[in-house]
Motif scaffolding. Structure first.
Motif, PDB file in Angstrom:
ATOM      1  N   ALA A 115       0.861  -1.187   0.000  1.00 42.56           N
ATOM      2  CA  ALA A 115       0.000   0.000   0.000  1.00 42.56           C
ATOM      3  C   ALA A 115       0.893   1.231   0.000  1.00 42.56           C
ATOM      4  N   ALA A 116       0.479   2.248  -0.733  1.00 38.27           N
ATOM      5  CA  ALA A 116       1.170   3.534  -0.733  1.00 38.27           C
ATOM      6  C   ALA A 116       0.795   4.273   0.559  1.00 38.27           C
ATOM      7  N   PRO A 117       1.432   5.415   0.831  1.00 37.75           N
ATOM      8  CA  PRO A 117       1.052   6.171   2.027  1.00 37.75           C
ATOM      9  C   PRO A 117      -0.461   6.387   2.097  1.00 37.75           C
ATOM     10  N   GLY A 118      -0.993   6.350   3.305  1.00 38.61           N
ATOM     11  CA  GLY A 118      -2.428   6.507   3.514  1.00 38.61           C
ATOM     12  C   GLY A 118      -3.209   5.245   3.198  1.00 38.61           C
ATOM     13  N   ASP A 119      -2.533   4.092   3.190  1.00 39.01           N
ATOM     14  CA  ASP A 119      -3.160   2.792   2.871  1.00 39.01           C
ATOM     15  C   ASP A 119      -3.779   2.770   1.485  1.00 39.01           C
ATOM     16  N   ASP A 120      -3.233   3.567   0.567  1.00 36.56           N
ATOM     17  CA  ASP A 120      -3.749   3.661  -0.797  1.00 36.56           C
ATOM     18  C   ASP A 120      -3.303   2.447  -1.612  1.00 36.56           C
ATOM     19  N   ILE A 121      -4.263   1.662  -2.099  1.00 34.68           N
ATOM     20  CA  ILE A 121      -3.946   0.521  -2.967  1.00 34.68           C
ATOM     21  C   ILE A 121      -4.407   0.772  -4.403  1.00 34.68           C
ATOM     22  N   GLY A 122      -4.745   2.005  -4.707  1.00 36.18           N
ATOM     23  CA  GLY A 122      -5.194   2.356  -6.050  1.00 36.18           C
ATOM     24  C   GLY A 122      -4.140   2.152  -7.122  1.00 36.18           C
ATOM     25  N   TRP A 123      -2.875   2.057  -6.750  1.00 33.74           N
ATOM     26  CA  TRP A 123      -1.785   1.851  -7.714  1.00 33.74           C
ATOM     27  C   TRP A 123      -1.933   0.544  -8.491  1.00 33.74           C
ATOM     28  N   SER A 124      -2.620  -0.440  -7.916  1.00 33.16           N
ATOM     29  CA  SER A 124      -2.683  -1.745  -8.583  1.00 33.16           C
ATOM     30  C   SER A 124      -3.745  -1.785  -9.673  1.00 33.16           C
ATOM     31  N   GLY A 125      -4.745  -0.925  -9.582  1.00 33.17           N
ATOM     32  CA  GLY A 125      -5.814  -0.943 -10.582  1.00 33.17           C
ATOM     33  C   GLY A 125      -6.495  -2.301 -10.632  1.00 33.17           C
ATOM     34  N   PRO A 126      -7.439  -2.478 -11.531  1.00 32.28           N
ATOM     35  CA  PRO A 126      -8.068  -3.788 -11.651  1.00 32.28           C
ATOM     36  C   PRO A 126      -7.054  -4.793 -12.198  1.00 32.28           C
ATOM     37  N   PRO A 127      -7.018  -6.015 -11.656  1.00 34.31           N
ATOM     38  CA  PRO A 127      -6.062  -7.001 -12.147  1.00 34.31           C
ATOM     39  C   PRO A 127      -6.457  -7.495 -13.540  1.00 34.31           C
ATOM     40  N   SER A 128      -5.464  -7.938 -14.286  1.00 35.40           N
ATOM     41  CA  SER A 128      -5.749  -8.566 -15.580  1.00 35.40           C
ATOM     42  C   SER A 128      -6.530  -9.852 -15.327  1.00 35.40           C
ATOM     43  N   ASP A 129      -7.197 -10.344 -16.354  1.00 38.21           N
ATOM     44  CA  ASP A 129      -7.920 -11.615 -16.220  1.00 38.21           C
ATOM     45  C   ASP A 129      -6.967 -12.733 -15.804  1.00 38.21           C
ATOM     46  N   GLU A 130      -5.772 -12.722 -16.354  1.00 34.05           N
ATOM     47  CA  GLU A 130      -4.777 -13.751 -16.051  1.00 34.05           C
ATOM     48  C   GLU A 130      -4.368 -13.720 -14.576  1.00 34.05           C
ATOM     49  N   LEU A 131      -4.080 -12.529 -14.050  1.00 35.65           N
ATOM     50  CA  LEU A 131      -3.692 -12.409 -12.641  1.00 35.65           C
ATOM     51  C   LEU A 131      -4.866 -12.754 -11.738  1.00 35.65           C
ATOM     52  N   PHE A 132      -6.051 -12.273 -12.093  1.00 34.10           N
ATOM     53  CA  PHE A 132      -7.218 -12.580 -11.264  1.00 34.10           C
ATOM     54  C   PHE A 132      -7.450 -14.086 -11.208  1.00 34.10           C
ATOM     55  N   GLN A 133      -7.307 -14.768 -12.341  1.00 30.29           N
ATOM     56  CA  GLN A 133      -7.479 -16.224 -12.364  1.00 30.29           C
ATOM     57  C   GLN A 133      -6.435 -16.907 -11.506  1.00 30.29           C
ATOM     58  N   TRP A 134      -5.213 -16.396 -11.510  1.00 26.47           N
ATOM     59  CA  TRP A 134      -4.166 -16.988 -10.669  1.00 26.47           C
ATOM     60  C   TRP A 134      -4.560 -16.877  -9.195  1.00 26.47           C
ATOM     61  N   TRP A 135      -5.020 -15.688  -8.785  1.00 23.97           N
ATOM     62  CA  TRP A 135      -5.425 -15.510  -7.382  1.00 23.97           C
ATOM     63  C   TRP A 135      -6.657 -16.365  -7.060  1.00 23.97           C
ATOM     64  N   LEU A 136      -7.579 -16.533  -8.001  1.00 25.50           N
ATOM     65  CA  LEU A 136      -8.732 -17.404  -7.787  1.00 25.50           C
ATOM     66  C   LEU A 136      -8.273 -18.842  -7.564  1.00 25.50           C
ATOM     67  N   ASP A 137      -7.378 -19.327  -8.421  1.00 24.35           N
ATOM     68  CA  ASP A 137      -6.861 -20.691  -8.257  1.00 24.35           C
ATOM     69  C   ASP A 137      -6.164 -20.845  -6.910  1.00 24.35           C
ATOM     70  N   HIS A 138      -5.414 -19.830  -6.505  1.00 26.95           N
ATOM     71  CA  HIS A 138      -4.732 -19.846  -5.203  1.00 26.95           C
ATOM     72  C   HIS A 138      -5.752 -19.926  -4.067  1.00 26.95           C
ATOM     73  N   GLU A 139      -6.788 -19.128  -4.148  1.00 23.08           N
ATOM     74  CA  GLU A 139      -7.832 -19.129  -3.117  1.00 23.08           C
ATOM     75  C   GLU A 139      -8.532 -20.477  -3.054  1.00 23.08           C
ATOM     76  N   GLN A 140      -8.782 -21.083  -4.199  1.00 24.12           N
ATOM     77  CA  GLN A 140      -9.462 -22.376  -4.221  1.00 24.12           C
ATOM     78  C   GLN A 140      -8.597 -23.489  -3.640  1.00 24.12           C
ATOM     79  N   ALA A 141      -7.283 -23.341  -3.689  1.00 21.20           N
ATOM     80  CA  ALA A 141      -6.363 -24.345  -3.138  1.00 21.20           C
ATOM     81  C   ALA A 141      -6.085 -24.129  -1.651  1.00 21.20           C
ATOM     82  N   THR A 142      -6.585 -23.034  -1.096  1.00 17.20           N
ATOM     83  CA  THR A 142      -6.324 -22.682   0.299  1.00 17.20           C
ATOM     84  C   THR A 142      -7.328 -23.365   1.220  1.00 17.20           C
ATOM     85  N   GLY A 143      -6.812 -23.985   2.271  1.00 17.61           N
ATOM     86  CA  GLY A 143      -7.677 -24.639   3.247  1.00 17.61           C
ATOM     87  C   GLY A 143      -8.135 -23.711   4.356  1.00 17.61           C
ATOM     88  N   LEU A 144      -7.352 -22.666   4.632  1.00 13.92           N
ATOM     89  CA  LEU A 144      -7.665 -21.720   5.700  1.00 13.92           C
ATOM     90  C   LEU A 144      -6.962 -20.406   5.386  1.00 13.92           C
TER      91      LEU A 144
END
Length: 188
Positions: free
Chosen positions: A17-46
Motif C-alpha cells: 500500500a502507498a502512504p495513507g493505505d492507498d492501494i489504487g496503484w494496482s488498478g483492476p487485475p488482468s484476467d490472467e492475474l485474477f485467475q491466478w489468485w482465484l486458483d490460489h484461493e481455491q487451493a487454500t484450506g484456511l
C-alpha cells in the motif's frame, strides 16, 4: 504440518500500500492475474487475515457475485471466499462473519497451533500479521505479484528480520500489464 503461504500484490519498490493505505496503484487485475489468485484461493484450506486486509476483503467479497458487472471469475472468487474458512487476528474488532473466527489473543501461538494441525495450505495476508509470522519463522512460501509502479513509501511487504532467510525459486511468470508473479519457498 500445514504450509503457510504469504502472498500479495506489491509495487516494484516493495509496498503493498502507498502512504495513507492507498492501494489504487494496482488498478483492476488482468484476467490472467485474477485467475491466478482465484486458483490460489481455491487451493487454500484456511485464510488468515490481519484487521486491515479483513476489512478490505469483507467490504466487497461477501456480495461480489451479486454485483451486476461481476465477471464469472469474480463471482467464483466471491463464492470461494465466503466458503473458505477464515481466521481474523484483531484486538479492535468485535465480530466477524462469513465462515470466519476472530482471535484476539497471541497470534503467533495460534498460527503455530494451526500449522501443526491437519488440512490444506493456509494463506496469510496483511503486512502486520504476516510480518509477525515472518519474524517467528512460520512462513513457508512467498507469492509476490509485482506491479510495474513505484510509490516511494507506504506499507512494505517484507518486515525487518533478525537474520537472513534463504529462499528457493519455485515459479516466475510474466503476466499481462507488466506484472511478474514469483513464488519462493523457504530453504530449511
Amino acid at each position: 504440518m500445514r504450509k503457510l503461504i504469504y502472498g500479495m500484490n506489491l509495487t516494484l519498490d516493495g509496498y503493498i500500500a502507498a502512504p495513507g493505505d492507498d492501494i489504487g496503484w494496482s488498478g483492476p487485475p488482468s484476467d490472467e492475474l485474477f485467475q491466478w489468485w482465484l486458483d490460489h484461493e481455491q487451493a487454500t484450506g484456511l485464510s488468515l487475515y490481519g484487521r486491515k486486509l479483513w476489512e478490505a476483503m469483507s467490504s466487497y467479497w461477501p456480495t461480489g457475485d451479486q454485483q451486476p458487472d461481476a465477471t464469472p471469475a469474480e463471482a467464483e472468487f466471491a463464492r470461494t471466499w465466503r466458503d473458505t474458512p477464515k481466521v481474523v487476528f484483531s484486538s479492535t474488532i468485535d465480530t466477524v462473519d462469513w465462515n470466519t473466527r476472530l482471535v484476539t489473543g497471541d497470534a503467533i501461538a495460534e498460527i503455530t497451533r494451526l500449522k501443526a494441525g491437519d488440512g490444506g495450505p493456509m494463506s496469510i495476508g496483511g503486512a502486520t500479521l504476516a510480518g509477525a509470522a515472518m519474524r517467528a519463522g512460520l512462513i513457508d512460501e512467498y507469492v509476490i505479484a509485482t506491479h510495474p509502479v513505484l510509490v516511494g513509501g507506504g506499507t512494505p511487504f517484507f518486515t525487518a528480520l533478525d537474520s537472513w532467510v534463504d529462499l528457493r525459486l519455485l515459479e516466475t511468470r510474466a503476466m499481462s500489464g507488466g506484472v511478474v508473479l514469483t513464488r519462493y519457498e523457504i530453504r530449511r
